[in-house]
Scaffold this active site. Structure first.
Site, PDB file in Angstrom:
ATOM      1  CG  HIS A  18      81.379  10.715  11.374  1.00  0.00           C
ATOM      2  ND1 HIS A  18      81.438   9.812  10.423  1.00  0.00           N
ATOM      3  CD2 HIS A  18      81.827  10.783  12.011  1.00  0.00           C
ATOM      4  CE1 HIS A  18      83.063   9.279  11.076  1.00  0.00           C
ATOM      5  NE2 HIS A  18      82.738  10.286  12.014  1.00  0.00           N
ATOM      6  CG  ASP A  25      82.641  16.275  18.001  1.00  0.00           C
ATOM      7  OD1 ASP A  25      83.348  16.069  19.232  1.00  0.00           O
ATOM      8  OD2 ASP A  25      83.517  16.404  16.715  1.00  0.00           O
TER       9      ASP A  25
HETATM   10  N1  ACO Z   1      75.114  20.731   8.587  1.00  0.00           N
HETATM   11  C1  ACO Z   1      74.685  20.584   7.185  1.00  0.00           C
HETATM   12  N2  ACO Z   1      75.204  19.582   6.207  1.00  0.00           N
HETATM   13  C2  ACO Z   1      76.022  18.844   6.168  1.00  0.00           C
HETATM   14  C3  ACO Z   1      76.894  18.825   7.196  1.00  0.00           C
HETATM   15  C4  ACO Z   1      76.346  19.781   8.034  1.00  0.00           C
HETATM   16  N3  ACO Z   1      76.566  19.258   9.389  1.00  0.00           N
HETATM   17  N4  ACO Z   1      77.094  17.777   6.738  1.00  0.00           N
HETATM   18  C5  ACO Z   1      77.407  17.346   5.935  1.00  0.00           C
HETATM   19  N5  ACO Z   1      76.055  18.303   5.230  1.00  0.00           N
HETATM   20  C6  ACO Z   1      75.390  17.891   3.339  1.00  0.00           C
HETATM   21  C7  ACO Z   1      76.435  18.613   2.416  1.00  0.00           C
HETATM   22  O1  ACO Z   1      76.353  20.046   2.210  1.00  0.00           O
HETATM   23  C8  ACO Z   1      76.469  17.024   1.212  1.00  0.00           C
HETATM   24  O2  ACO Z   1      74.850  18.093   1.107  1.00  0.00           O
HETATM   25  P1  ACO Z   1      75.828  18.162  -0.828  1.00  0.00           P
HETATM   26  O3  ACO Z   1      75.503  16.640  -1.841  1.00  0.00           O
HETATM   27  O4  ACO Z   1      73.572  18.777  -0.649  1.00  0.00           O
HETATM   28  O5  ACO Z   1      76.141  19.512  -1.063  1.00  0.00           O
HETATM   29  C9  ACO Z   1      76.658  16.013   2.105  1.00  0.00           C
HETATM   30  O6  ACO Z   1      75.388  16.270   3.297  1.00  0.00           O
HETATM   31  C10 ACO Z   1      77.456  15.548   2.306  1.00  0.00           C
HETATM   32  O7  ACO Z   1      78.466  16.575   3.112  1.00  0.00           O
HETATM   33  P2  ACO Z   1      80.321  15.802   2.541  1.00  0.00           P
HETATM   34  O8  ACO Z   1      80.614  17.429   2.996  1.00  0.00           O
HETATM   35  O9  ACO Z   1      80.691  15.419   1.036  1.00  0.00           O
HETATM   36  O10 ACO Z   1      79.984  15.297   3.612  1.00  0.00           O
HETATM   37  P3  ACO Z   1      81.859  14.622   3.975  1.00  0.00           P
HETATM   38  O11 ACO Z   1      82.506  13.285   4.256  1.00  0.00           O
HETATM   39  O12 ACO Z   1      82.694  15.231   3.332  1.00  0.00           O
HETATM   40  O13 ACO Z   1      82.335  15.634   5.404  1.00  0.00           O
HETATM   41  C11 ACO Z   1      81.898  16.524   7.801  1.00  0.00           C
HETATM   42  C12 ACO Z   1      81.870  15.025   6.770  1.00  0.00           C
HETATM   43  C13 ACO Z   1      83.523  17.393   7.444  1.00  0.00           C
HETATM   44  C14 ACO Z   1      82.275  16.113   9.352  1.00  0.00           C
HETATM   45  C15 ACO Z   1      80.882  17.185   7.544  1.00  0.00           C
HETATM   46  O14 ACO Z   1      79.585  16.222   7.462  1.00  0.00           O
HETATM   47  C16 ACO Z   1      80.753  18.829   7.475  1.00  0.00           C
HETATM   48  O15 ACO Z   1      81.587  19.557   7.519  1.00  0.00           O
HETATM   49  N6  ACO Z   1      80.632  18.314   9.878  1.00  0.00           N
HETATM   50  C17 ACO Z   1      80.869  19.848  11.030  1.00  0.00           C
HETATM   51  C18 ACO Z   1      81.493  19.237  11.408  1.00  0.00           C
HETATM   52  C19 ACO Z   1      82.126  18.434  12.532  1.00  0.00           C
HETATM   53  O16 ACO Z   1      80.438  18.178  13.484  1.00  0.00           O
HETATM   54  N7  ACO Z   1      82.555  18.245  12.268  1.00  0.00           N
HETATM   55  C20 ACO Z   1      83.011  16.667  14.015  1.00  0.00           C
HETATM   56  C21 ACO Z   1      82.910  15.279  12.882  1.00  0.00           C
HETATM   57  S1  ACO Z   1      83.001  13.819  13.855  1.00  0.00           S
HETATM   58  C22 ACO Z   1      84.792  14.157  14.520  1.00  0.00           C
HETATM   59  O17 ACO Z   1      85.112  14.430  13.567  1.00  0.00           O
HETATM   60  C23 ACO Z   1      85.030  13.689  15.512  1.00  0.00           C
END
Ligand code: ACO
Length: 378
Positions: free
Chosen positions: A260, A314
């Site tokens: 998140h 989720d």
């Molecule tokens: N699985 C694996 N690694 C993850 C995940 C994940 N779900 N989420 C974050 N990370 C890692 C990233 O790879 C990144 O690693 P790095 O620094 O080595 O590159 C680090 O954690 C930071 O992640 P970002 O992608 O920069 O975080 P951001 O805030 O942009 O993304 C997001 C948030 C889009 C929700 C992301 O966590 C994701 O894609 N999650 C999966 C989809 C999901 O469950 N969405 C629902 C969110 S809740 C809602 O909207 C109702």
């Protein structure tokens, strides 16, 4: 005026608001200052919607009026039902919902958004009619007749009734209602921001909500709840969890239902949803997906906690809806039904002091290029 570019506008405030607040370090979410733990234990979805919209808990009389107004506006025009009948069965329910909500606006053409009376009725209609549209598409696409709403049923009871044509179990209704409370609002997220951008042009609230529905659909936002079930089904067995997750992470693919932008601890909504799932399974019998989800969470935490990536809202919601017999591709539409309350609260707040959203960009292209005639291009 030069500014630093923040990809995804991370940390950039887009509004001043008194609607909700998240503390991502401690895992606290409050609606109008009240913690979600208290609301899910003591309130109902409609009372929480009132709190979000009008910034106070309603008196008994106010709640009766609001509940009555919503109950009386659940019906949808036969032309909307006909429109839903004409959509492809294999189409995604969020697309059907977005189209039907946009079309609703054509039946209620009050275009001025500066009239509080008109705005009240628009909010009531949208909160009332979204569940009817969601249930209508879910039934019609599988060949069943549309079931008209019952205005003598509670909000969640009526929705579950419209889906199945049977009066639902009261405990299931109570758990479903708590799920709606958890999905009703979440500060400045992608869909709320999208709705507010549309609202800032003074577009009508049906268009605002239709825009927000479009943004909620994507798998990085609300669509993740459907992806979680697909992931758990793909994993299949407890023994398969570790190798599946390791392969995903190696391929740099996100684990759905994890991570998140704001939370750096477990999402408090996921904690409550897990408790609701346990309550549901005690009542109706366990789902095999739940044990799989718990093991997925355990292994994912081992692999990802260094990055502070934890389950989000989720992760457990889909398991609850699945155990209630709701089709997987309807989960995000249920999220939208609940989030309409938050979207509309932000819309009403913004209408008090609106300013057109018109951000800047950092131009990285060329200047003063000459136009090359078509026959001279390589
Ligand atoms: N699985 C694996 N690694 C993850 C995940 C994940 N779900 N989420 C974050 N990370 C890692 C990233 O790879 C990144 O690693 P790095 O620094 O080595 O590159 C680090 O954690 C930071 O992640 P970002 O992608 O920069 O975080 P951001 O805030 O942009 O993304 C997001 C948030 C889009 C929700 C992301 O966590 C994701 O894609 N999650 C999966 C989809 C999901 O469950 N969405 C629902 C969110 S809740 C809602 O909207 C109702």
């Amino acid at each position: 005026m030069p500014h630093d570019f923040m990809p995804g506008l991370a940390g950039v405030p887009a509004a001043r608001s008194t609607i909700s607040d998240v503390n991502g370090e401690t895992g606290v979410l409050e609606y109008r200052g009240i913690r979600i733990e208290e609301l899910t234990a003591k309130s109902t979805f409609l009372e929480t919607a009132y709190l979000l919209l009008f910034n106070c808990l309603p008196t008994r009389l106010e709640l009766e009026k609001f509940t009555g107004d919503v109950a009386l506006h659940r019906r949808i025009k036969f032309k909307i039902v006909d429109m839903i009948k004409s959509l492809p069965e294999q189409g995604h329910p969020m697309d059907a919902l977005q189209a039907a909500v946009a079309a609703l606006g054509m039946f209620y053409p009050g275009r001025t958004v500066q009239d509080p009376e008109n705005n009240y009725w628009s909010a009531v209609r949208l909160i009332a009619k979204l569940p009817t549209i969601v249930a209508a598409f879910a039934r019609i696409r599988r060949g069943d007749e549309y079931v008209a709403p019952r205005d003598d049923f509670e909000f969640s009871e009526n929705f579950l009734y419209m889906l199945s044509e049977r009066r639902p179990d009261p405990i299931v209704c109570q758990i479903f209602d708590a799920c709606l409370i958890l999905h009703a609002e979440h500060t400045m997220n992608a869909s709320t921001f999208c709705g507010l951008i549309t609202a800032s042009t003074l577009a009508d609230p049906y268009t605002v909500v239709a825009s927000a529905i479009g943004a909620l659909k994507g798998p990085l936002h609300g669509g993740a709840n459907e992806e979680v079930l697909a992931m758990l089904r793909e994993i299949g067995t407890i023994q398969g969890v570790r190798s599946y997750l390791e392969a995903k992470l190696k391929a740099k693919q996100p684990l759905m239902g994890f991570g998140h932008r704001v939370y750096k601890v477990k999402d408090p909504r996921a904690v409550i949803l897990q408790q609701l799932a346990q309550k549901l399974f005690t009542h109706c019998g366990k789902s095999p997906l739940y044990a799989l989800a718990e093991e997925t969470e355990r292994v994912a935490l081992e692999l990802l906690s260094q990055k502070r990536v934890y389950p989000n809202v989720d992760f457990y919601s889909g398991i609850v809806y699945d155990a209630m017999g709701i089709p997987t591709d309807t989960f995000t539409s249920i999220f939208a039904m609940a989030r309409a309350a938050g979207w509309l609260a932000h819309w009403l707040e913004q209408m008090k002091e609106n300013k057109l959203y018109r951000p800047d960009q950092i131009y990285e292209g060329e200047h003063n290029r000459s136009y090359l005639p078509l026959d001279q291009r390589q």
